[in-house]
Structure formats: structure tokens, C-alpha cells
Design an enzyme around this catalytic site. Sequence first.
Site, mmCIF file in Angstrom:
data_model
loop_
_atom_site.group_PDB
_atom_site.id
_atom_site.type_symbol
_atom_site.label_atom_id
_atom_site.label_comp_id
_atom_site.label_asym_id
_atom_site.label_seq_id
_atom_site.Cartn_x
_atom_site.Cartn_y
_atom_site.Cartn_z
ATOM 1 N N GLY A 12 0.794 -1.231 0.000
ATOM 2 C CA GLY A 12 0.000 0.000 0.000
ATOM 3 C C GLY A 12 0.824 1.277 0.000
ATOM 4 N N SER A 13 2.117 1.171 0.202
ATOM 5 C CA SER A 13 2.893 2.397 0.442
ATOM 6 C C SER A 13 3.211 3.169 -0.828
ATOM 7 C CB SER A 13 4.201 2.050 1.164
ATOM 8 O OG SER A 13 4.955 1.160 0.368
ATOM 9 N N ARG A 14 3.207 2.488 -1.977
ATOM 10 C CA ARG A 14 3.590 3.168 -3.215
ATOM 11 C C ARG A 14 2.662 2.741 -4.350
ATOM 12 N NH1 ARG A 14 8.087 1.920 -5.560
ATOM 13 N NH2 ARG A 14 8.656 0.091 -4.337
ATOM 14 N N VAL A 63 5.318 -10.090 2.167
ATOM 15 C CA VAL A 63 4.136 -10.916 1.849
ATOM 16 C C VAL A 63 4.493 -12.348 1.457
ATOM 17 C CG1 VAL A 63 2.540 -9.045 1.229
ATOM 18 C CG2 VAL A 63 4.005 -10.079 -0.542
ATOM 19 N N TYR A 154 7.054 -13.124 -14.195
ATOM 20 C CA TYR A 154 6.008 -12.173 -13.806
ATOM 21 C C TYR A 154 4.657 -12.574 -14.407
ATOM 22 C CZ TYR A 154 3.777 -7.555 -13.306
ATOM 23 O OH TYR A 154 2.930 -6.521 -12.993
ATOM 24 N N LYS A 158 1.186 -13.594 -12.515
ATOM 25 C CA LYS A 158 -0.037 -12.805 -12.693
ATOM 26 C C LYS A 158 -1.176 -13.646 -13.272
ATOM 27 C CE LYS A 158 1.450 -9.007 -10.927
ATOM 28 N NZ LYS A 158 0.803 -8.432 -9.738
ATOM 29 N N ILE A 187 0.998 1.373 -16.336
ATOM 30 C CA ILE A 187 0.570 2.423 -15.413
ATOM 31 C C ILE A 187 1.819 3.171 -14.939
ATOM 32 C CG2 ILE A 187 -0.696 2.900 -13.265
ATOM 33 C CD1 ILE A 187 -2.402 1.434 -15.432
HETATM 34 P P1 NAP Z 1 5.437 -0.153 -7.037
HETATM 35 O O1 NAP Z 1 5.171 1.276 -7.281
HETATM 36 O O2 NAP Z 1 6.800 -0.711 -7.271
HETATM 37 O O3 NAP Z 1 4.983 -0.506 -5.513
HETATM 38 C C1 NAP Z 1 5.099 -1.821 -5.044
HETATM 39 C C2 NAP Z 1 4.562 -1.892 -3.635
HETATM 40 O O4 NAP Z 1 4.644 -3.264 -3.188
HETATM 41 C C3 NAP Z 1 5.377 -1.079 -2.634
HETATM 42 O O5 NAP Z 1 4.500 -0.621 -1.621
HETATM 43 C C4 NAP Z 1 6.344 -2.130 -2.061
HETATM 44 O O6 NAP Z 1 6.858 -1.795 -0.771
HETATM 45 C C5 NAP Z 1 5.430 -3.328 -1.992
HETATM 46 N N1 NAP Z 1 6.134 -4.612 -1.946
HETATM 47 C C6 NAP Z 1 7.015 -5.115 -2.845
HETATM 48 N N2 NAP Z 1 7.455 -6.317 -2.442
HETATM 49 C C7 NAP Z 1 6.840 -6.587 -1.261
HETATM 50 C C8 NAP Z 1 6.883 -7.663 -0.335
HETATM 51 N N3 NAP Z 1 7.640 -8.753 -0.536
HETATM 52 N N4 NAP Z 1 6.126 -7.594 0.790
HETATM 53 C C9 NAP Z 1 5.329 -6.507 1.013
HETATM 54 N N5 NAP Z 1 5.241 -5.461 0.178
HETATM 55 C C10 NAP Z 1 5.996 -5.500 -0.949
HETATM 56 O O7 NAP Z 1 4.468 -1.087 -7.894
HETATM 57 P P2 NAP Z 1 3.120 -0.723 -8.697
HETATM 58 O O8 NAP Z 1 3.501 -0.356 -10.060
HETATM 59 O O9 NAP Z 1 2.226 0.132 -7.890
HETATM 60 O O10 NAP Z 1 2.481 -2.191 -8.783
HETATM 61 C C11 NAP Z 1 1.481 -2.596 -7.858
HETATM 62 C C12 NAP Z 1 0.868 -3.876 -8.379
HETATM 63 O O11 NAP Z 1 0.320 -3.629 -9.669
HETATM 64 C C13 NAP Z 1 1.880 -4.991 -8.553
HETATM 65 O O12 NAP Z 1 1.309 -6.218 -8.174
HETATM 66 C C14 NAP Z 1 2.172 -4.965 -10.041
HETATM 67 O O13 NAP Z 1 2.590 -6.201 -10.510
HETATM 68 C C15 NAP Z 1 0.833 -4.557 -10.590
HETATM 69 N N6 NAP Z 1 0.881 -3.950 -11.918
HETATM 70 C C16 NAP Z 1 1.592 -2.811 -12.146
HETATM 71 C C17 NAP Z 1 1.620 -2.280 -13.430
HETATM 72 C C18 NAP Z 1 2.374 -1.021 -13.767
HETATM 73 O O14 NAP Z 1 2.497 -0.692 -14.958
HETATM 74 N N7 NAP Z 1 2.892 -0.290 -12.797
HETATM 75 C C19 NAP Z 1 0.943 -2.931 -14.466
HETATM 76 C C20 NAP Z 1 0.240 -4.088 -14.187
HETATM 77 C C21 NAP Z 1 0.208 -4.590 -12.909
HETATM 78 P P3 NAP Z 1 8.360 -1.099 -0.650
HETATM 79 O O15 NAP Z 1 8.294 0.177 -1.417
HETATM 80 O O16 NAP Z 1 8.539 -0.894 0.819
HETATM 81 O O17 NAP Z 1 9.304 -2.090 -1.275
#
Ligand code: NAP
Length: 244
Positions: A12-14, A63, A154, A158, A187
Site C-alpha cells: 500500500g505504500s507506493r 508478503v 512475472y 499474474k 501504469i
Molecule cells: P510499485 O510502485 O513498485 O509498488 C510496489 C509496492 O509493493 C510497494 O509498496 C512495495 O513496498 C510493496 N512490496 C514489494 N514487495 C513486497 C513484499 N515482498 N512484501 C510486502 N510489500 C511488498 O508497484 P506498482 O507499479 O504500484 O504495482 C502494484 C501492483 O500492480 C503490482 O502487483 C504490479 O505487478 C501490478 N501492476 C503494475 C503495473 C504497472 O504498470 N505499474 C501494471 C500491471 C500490474 P516497498 O516500497 O517498501 O518495497
Amino acid sequence: MTARPVALISGGSRGIGRNAALRLAEEGYDISFCYRGDEQAAANLEKELAEAGARSLAARVDVSDTDDVRAWVSRTEKDFGPVEVAVTSAGITRDKPLLMMSDAEWHDVIATNLDGVYHVCRAVVFPMLKRRKGSIVTVSSVSGLHGNAGQTNYAASKAGIIAFSRSLAKEVGRRGIRVNAVAPGLIDTDMSARLDGTMKDQIAERTALGRPGLTSEVADAVAFLASARAAYITGAVLPVDGGL
Ligand code: NAP
């Protein structure tokens, strides 16, 4: 003061999780979120949630570790009350062509993205079943629907999330619990910032809307699926991909 319902968000943090947390706070939820290591991002979100009038619990949790997740969910229930909505957004990438991928890069992605969803859902679903109330939204990806070169690890994680979510929806639907997935496309977040610029432009070009999505646009879909407005929707996978 009447108690606010509780939403629990992994990662949830980012990025997407952060926006989902803020969106659900606006809708009246108290928020329990976890993160892996970025204390500053977690503290920033806690401040914003307080400004939005929500109580928040920030937990440093991996997680991929089932005990960590169980302890976080127990603490949430003890401090805030039963979890009504769970969103699994924690995720990582370790992109490589398969021939160059290390075992660690394969296992880390599966452990965080897929085991992580299992751990969170396993921990929240029993209390939800007892109360006959709850809504789970998992975060998959278009990679899990269509595959993507350089992302065998990945994409497999997914796609697994989609099959997991549809199966769980069938298990728990008659007990009043809904499970849905969103499948975001490209995104704008820290995760996608790691892609090289040309590749990002090419993906954006391939979308019908001709641009990357915003985290708030995914958060809107998450909040909708979590809410009573989606009362007859379960086992669904909603692409949020600008028509990729
Ligand atoms: P992000 O900005 O990199 O943020 C990832 C978040 O997950 C951060 O809060 C991080 O915490 C946390 N995290 C990572 N590993 C973890 C672990 N082992 N235990 C607990 N928390 C963990 O990623 P995002 O782009 O928002 O992506 C969020 C979700 O959407 C992901 O599942 C990703 O696969 C999916 N998604 C993203 C996109 C895209 O284009 N961005 C597209 C499709 C799907 P820390 O910062 O403390 O590490």
C-alpha cells in the site's frame, strides 16, 4: 463515533496500492497497509491518510512470509476490527529473457506476487467467512492475460493470480464474499519507470487511448469492485489498460 469499516492493502505504500488506500479512505475506510522496506513512503502515506480522516496502520511485512502476513492481519483485527475489504497490490518484477533468468529471479517473483496473494487471502478469508461479509480485489496484470517477452516469471505469477481469484470466488461466493481481479496495463509508477523509455512509448502507442494509465485510474476500478456497487460481480477480471 461509529466505527469505520477496515480495508487491508498489501503493497500500500507506493504506486497502485497507495492510490487504492487513499481512494478507500475517501470512501470511509480505515486503512491497514503493508510495505516491504521503504519507511519514508509508508510514513508519507500515513500522514495523507490522517489528513483524509482515516485511521491507518502501517506494517513492515514481507508478503512472501506467511507468518509475517498472519501477524499483520491479526494485529489489524485486534487494533481496528474485522477486515471488510482486502486488496493485494504488493508485487515485483525481475524481467529477463528466460535463458538469462536465474532461479532466484524466478522464485522471488513467484514468492512475492503469487505466494503473497495466497498468504493475504488465506489470512483474511476465514474471518470474512465467519462474518459472511467481505470483498477481495487482487492485482494481476495484462502480462498475466496475454504474456509478455522478458516476463515469463512475472506473467506466470499474474496468470496464477487470475486463476486463484476465479477459483476462490467460486469457493466463497455462497458465503457472501466476492473476489475479483484488476489487470492493469502500463501504469505510471516506480515499477514501470524501470522499463526503458522506448519500450514504454511502444506500449503506450499500442493502447487505444495512446497513453499510460494513472494509478488513480486503477484505484477507481479497485474501489468499484470492492464496493457494494459491484454486488453482483465476482470472479471477474477487469482490464484497466487503456484498450491495449
Ligand atoms: P510499485 O510502485 O513498485 O509498488 C510496489 C509496492 O509493493 C510497494 O509498496 C512495495 O513496498 C510493496 N512490496 C514489494 N514487495 C513486497 C513484499 N515482498 N512484501 C510486502 N510489500 C511488498 O508497484 P506498482 O507499479 O504500484 O504495482 C502494484 C501492483 O500492480 C503490482 O502487483 C504490479 O505487478 C501490478 N501492476 C503494475 C503495473 C504497472 O504498470 N505499474 C501494471 C500491471 C500490474 P516497498 O516500497 O517498501 O518495497
